[in-house]
Design a protein around this motif. Structure first.
Motif, PDB file in Angstrom:
ATOM      1  N   ARG A 261       0.830  -1.191   0.000  1.00 37.72           N
ATOM      2  CA  ARG A 261       0.000   0.000   0.000  1.00 37.72           C
ATOM      3  C   ARG A 261       0.874   1.255   0.000  1.00 37.72           C
ATOM      4  N   ALA A 262       1.963   1.210   0.777  1.00 37.99           N
ATOM      5  CA  ALA A 262       2.870   2.362   0.833  1.00 37.99           C
ATOM      6  C   ALA A 262       3.493   2.616  -0.537  1.00 37.99           C
ATOM      7  N   ARG A 263       3.852   1.518  -1.234  1.00 36.52           N
ATOM      8  CA  ARG A 263       4.453   1.678  -2.569  1.00 36.52           C
ATOM      9  C   ARG A 263       3.464   2.338  -3.517  1.00 36.52           C
ATOM     10  N   LEU A 264       2.200   1.871  -3.505  1.00 38.47           N
ATOM     11  CA  LEU A 264       1.177   2.467  -4.378  1.00 38.47           C
ATOM     12  C   LEU A 264       1.022   3.955  -4.065  1.00 38.47           C
ATOM     13  N   ARG A 265       0.919   4.265  -2.759  1.00 42.68           N
ATOM     14  CA  ARG A 265       0.683   5.657  -2.368  1.00 42.68           C
ATOM     15  C   ARG A 265       1.845   6.532  -2.777  1.00 42.68           C
ATOM     16  N   PHE A 266       3.058   6.052  -2.505  1.00 44.63           N
ATOM     17  CA  PHE A 266       4.239   6.855  -2.798  1.00 44.63           C
ATOM     18  C   PHE A 266       4.347   7.124  -4.291  1.00 44.63           C
ATOM     19  N   ARG A 267       4.178   6.068  -5.099  1.00 45.62           N
ATOM     20  CA  ARG A 267       4.347   6.232  -6.543  1.00 45.62           C
ATOM     21  C   ARG A 267       3.242   7.101  -7.143  1.00 45.62           C
ATOM     22  N   SER A 268       2.001   6.908  -6.701  1.00 47.52           N
ATOM     23  CA  SER A 268       0.927   7.708  -7.308  1.00 47.52           C
ATOM     24  C   SER A 268       1.039   9.171  -6.861  1.00 47.52           C
TER      25      SER A 268
ATOM     26  N   ALA B 280      14.065   7.589 -10.637  1.00 45.58           N
ATOM     27  CA  ALA B 280      15.443   7.277 -11.031  1.00 45.58           C
ATOM     28  C   ALA B 280      16.428   8.031 -10.128  1.00 45.58           C
ATOM     29  N   ARG B 281      16.078   9.275  -9.792  1.00 46.43           N
ATOM     30  CA  ARG B 281      16.959  10.067  -8.907  1.00 46.43           C
ATOM     31  C   ARG B 281      17.075   9.397  -7.534  1.00 46.43           C
ATOM     32  N   ILE B 282      15.920   8.974  -7.005  1.00 52.06           N
ATOM     33  CA  ILE B 282      15.936   8.374  -5.664  1.00 52.06           C
ATOM     34  C   ILE B 282      16.595   6.992  -5.698  1.00 52.06           C
ATOM     35  N   GLY B 283      16.361   6.270  -6.771  1.00 53.77           N
ATOM     36  CA  GLY B 283      16.925   4.913  -6.872  1.00 53.77           C
ATOM     37  C   GLY B 283      16.029   3.902  -6.169  1.00 53.77           C
ATOM     38  N   THR B 287      13.850   4.439  -2.756  1.00 49.85           N
ATOM     39  CA  THR B 287      12.390   4.346  -2.837  1.00 49.85           C
ATOM     40  C   THR B 287      11.872   3.334  -1.823  1.00 49.85           C
ATOM     41  N   GLU B 288      12.531   2.179  -1.773  1.00 51.21           N
ATOM     42  CA  GLU B 288      12.086   1.113  -0.882  1.00 51.21           C
ATOM     43  C   GLU B 288      12.184   1.553   0.581  1.00 51.21           C
ATOM     44  N   ALA B 289      13.271   2.262   0.905  1.00 53.95           N
ATOM     45  CA  ALA B 289      13.444   2.727   2.291  1.00 53.95           C
ATOM     46  C   ALA B 289      12.318   3.685   2.674  1.00 53.95           C
ATOM     47  N   LEU B 290      11.985   4.612   1.758  1.00 56.44           N
ATOM     48  CA  LEU B 290      10.897   5.561   2.038  1.00 56.44           C
ATOM     49  C   LEU B 290       9.579   4.816   2.218  1.00 56.44           C
ATOM     50  N   ARG B 298       6.129   5.776  10.213  1.00 51.09           N
ATOM     51  CA  ARG B 298       7.191   6.685  10.657  1.00 51.09           C
ATOM     52  C   ARG B 298       7.268   7.934   9.786  1.00 51.09           C
ATOM     53  N   LEU B 299       6.672   7.850   8.594  1.00 50.85           N
ATOM     54  CA  LEU B 299       6.785   8.949   7.631  1.00 50.85           C
ATOM     55  C   LEU B 299       5.472   9.015   6.849  1.00 50.85           C
ATOM     56  N   ASP B 300       4.924  10.248   6.666  1.00 49.30           N
ATOM     57  CA  ASP B 300       3.700  10.295   5.868  1.00 49.30           C
ATOM     58  C   ASP B 300       4.081  10.471   4.398  1.00 49.30           C
ATOM     59  N   PRO B 301       3.233   9.942   3.497  1.00 54.87           N
ATOM     60  CA  PRO B 301       3.610   9.909   2.075  1.00 54.87           C
ATOM     61  C   PRO B 301       3.861  11.291   1.481  1.00 54.87           C
ATOM     62  N   TYR B 302       3.143  12.309   1.992  1.00 52.74           N
ATOM     63  CA  TYR B 302       3.356  13.660   1.464  1.00 52.74           C
ATOM     64  C   TYR B 302       4.780  14.121   1.758  1.00 52.74           C
ATOM     65  N   GLU B 303       5.194  13.879   3.011  1.00 50.82           N
ATOM     66  CA  GLU B 303       6.541  14.284   3.411  1.00 50.82           C
ATOM     67  C   GLU B 303       7.579  13.499   2.598  1.00 50.82           C
ATOM     68  N   ALA B 304       7.302  12.205   2.382  1.00 52.98           N
ATOM     69  CA  ALA B 304       8.238  11.373   1.619  1.00 52.98           C
ATOM     70  C   ALA B 304       8.414  11.925   0.204  1.00 52.98           C
TER      71      ALA B 304
END
Lengths: 311, 311
Positions: A261-268, B280-283, B287-290, B298-304
């Motif tokens: 879910r985090a991956r979907l949210r982050f990418r979108s 690509a910049r993040i790698g 990306t996976e760590a975020l 621990r981190l909200d998607p907006y901040e990420a």
């Protein structure tokens, strides 16, 4: 409730009005959306989130209502999110919603919300995920996410909830079969709705065949027969959801689903936000000029985008 | 045919193999896709592009086949693009495609292709628009774009073709009505398929009501009755398409549609490409760590995303 700080206490107390306001903020990119989201983290992860997808006409809303009604009778707090990318409306303006409003909210307080953000940059999947967090933080025990269609947005949305229910009905055509093939992999539970119709066994056999063709999965999705309109099989559906939830907890599945879910949210959200920034850099006039050149064949869209993103 | 320069001549001569190769390049972001697209500009704008959308089970593929068959008999070159965001396959692996392959291509050479790109960044609308250009440059007289469902991707795709046909069938439920409400505004022609069923008049009356509620439009979309399986009404459909095409040409509608299409292409390609560059910049590791931090609260998607896009 004009700031995140003002809205948060009411939201955490479970106010429906506060939840509706918060979801609108997330949908519209209100300046207070980010500060609010940043404060929800510690309150997340308690709700059971179930998704329902399947072809239009499969009876998803009726089924969702019946499950909600059953959960409400059991004293649970229930939120329903209806995801409809094809709707020009948002915030509960749909016929289906009005039906639900009458059926469920009247008799015991489910929170019902239609998610239909359309913007050119999409954002529906992202806004729906935000809404799930809002309801989770507001202390809803169950969050039922229902899609109207089976577009990719909608499959994305339900594929990363805790339990994804794919609703089928007997006697649908080839196109439905194609759709089943597409969402087979995301199903945790198959619901064969309108099971009082002819052809139930045929659907169950097709499911067996499709399972046998698909790569083996640690969780074997069961098929539950329901007649949503009569409330039949809803108890069995709740039990199947309970078994899947228990399996997730023992298998580290909740963490796995949370990561998906985090991956979907982050990418979108990343796609939405980076495009928004790029468009802001170019400006409306610049964008329009590029689009006119593309329309006239003077410029290909790849080149137009390359220019727009050039540092 | 490993480079754009090698592929272009075969494509312009109308080679199906070259068209299929070119579309795969566009779908997969092959390095030669951009150079090829850059060379197509002068050859574009000759094809008649028609879209078909509507609920699964409405019989869109059968109808598309019948229209294609009719056009082929008239000596036209026909390309069919089947847009299916829910399919895990691409390149014509779907049941529906195999049916079409048998029905249409066998008897006179329609080009048939399933568009089902899924990537996390979407790209289906963009890839389909690219495919339309490829077939246009390859000299296809008619390009029929058929959607399996009615997700936003699909509505976007068909809403900017020259003539958008919304396929309805008698006796579908509330959810269908909701979908009709959502795609009402993009319809140039309503096709009432399976018109040998009961309830045709009811659908026509609903359409009249919806039209009367919608803001007036310069083109009043007609409703055509068809029975796709029997080929009934397909001649009337072709005539209606002809009338709409003539109207577009006299009203500057082609330019307007081309501009709408350019906007869709530019925005979807911009979102896709800017997100691709940001990722690509993040790698992958970054990306996976975020995403792990987001999943753990621990981190909200907006901040990420804000961190990822920070210069």
């Amino acid at each position: 409730m004009r700031t995140a700080a003002e809205l948060l206490p009411a939201l955490l107390e479970g106010s429906h009005r506060a939840a509706a306001r918060a979801i609108s903020w997330m949908e519209n990119g209100h300046p207070e959306a980010r500060p609010l989201m940043a404060r929800l983290g510690p309150r997340l992860g308690r709700a059971t989130v179930v998704g329902f997808t399947g072809a239009p006409g499969a009876g998803k809303s009726t089924l969702t209502d019946q499950l909600a009604r059953r959960l409400l009778k059991g004293g649970r707090r229930v939120g329903i999110l209806a995801v409809d990318p094809t709707s020009p409306f948002s915030g509960g303006a749909l016929l289906g919603d009005r039906i639900r409003m009458g059926a469920v909210t009247a008799e015991g307080g489910a929170f019902v919300r239609s998610m239909a953000t359309r913007g050119a940059l999409g954002g529906l999947a992202r806004a729906t995920q935000d809404a799930i967090d809002v309801l989770d933080a507001a202390g809803f025990d169950w969050i039922l996410v229902e899609t109207v269609g089976v577009g990719q947005d909608e499959v994305d949305v339900v594929s990363c909830v805790q339990s994804c229910c794919v609703v089928l009905v007997p006697g649908m055509g080839d196109e439905i079969q194609a759709i089943k093939a597409g969402i087979m992999e995301v199903a945790d539970i198959f619901v064969i709705n309108k099971a009082d119709r002819d052809g139930v066994e045929a659907v169950e056999q097709e499911l067996q065949v499709m399972k046998s063709l698909a790569p083996p999965r640690p969780w074997d999705p069961p098929a539950v027969r329901t007649v949503g309109a009569l409330g039949q099989g809803v108890e069995e559906l709740e039990e199947a959801l309970g078994r899947h939830g228990a399996w997730l907890r023992t298998q580290g599945g909740l963490e796995r689903k949370a990561l998906e879910r985090a991956r979907l949210r982050f990418r979108s959200l990343l796609a939405e936000e980076s495009a928004r920034r790029a468009l802001a850099r170019i400006g409306p006039e610049g964008t329009e000029a590029l689009c006119r050149d593309i329309a006239a064949g003077r410029l290909d869209p790849y080149e137009a985008v390359a220019r727009s993103l050039a540092p």
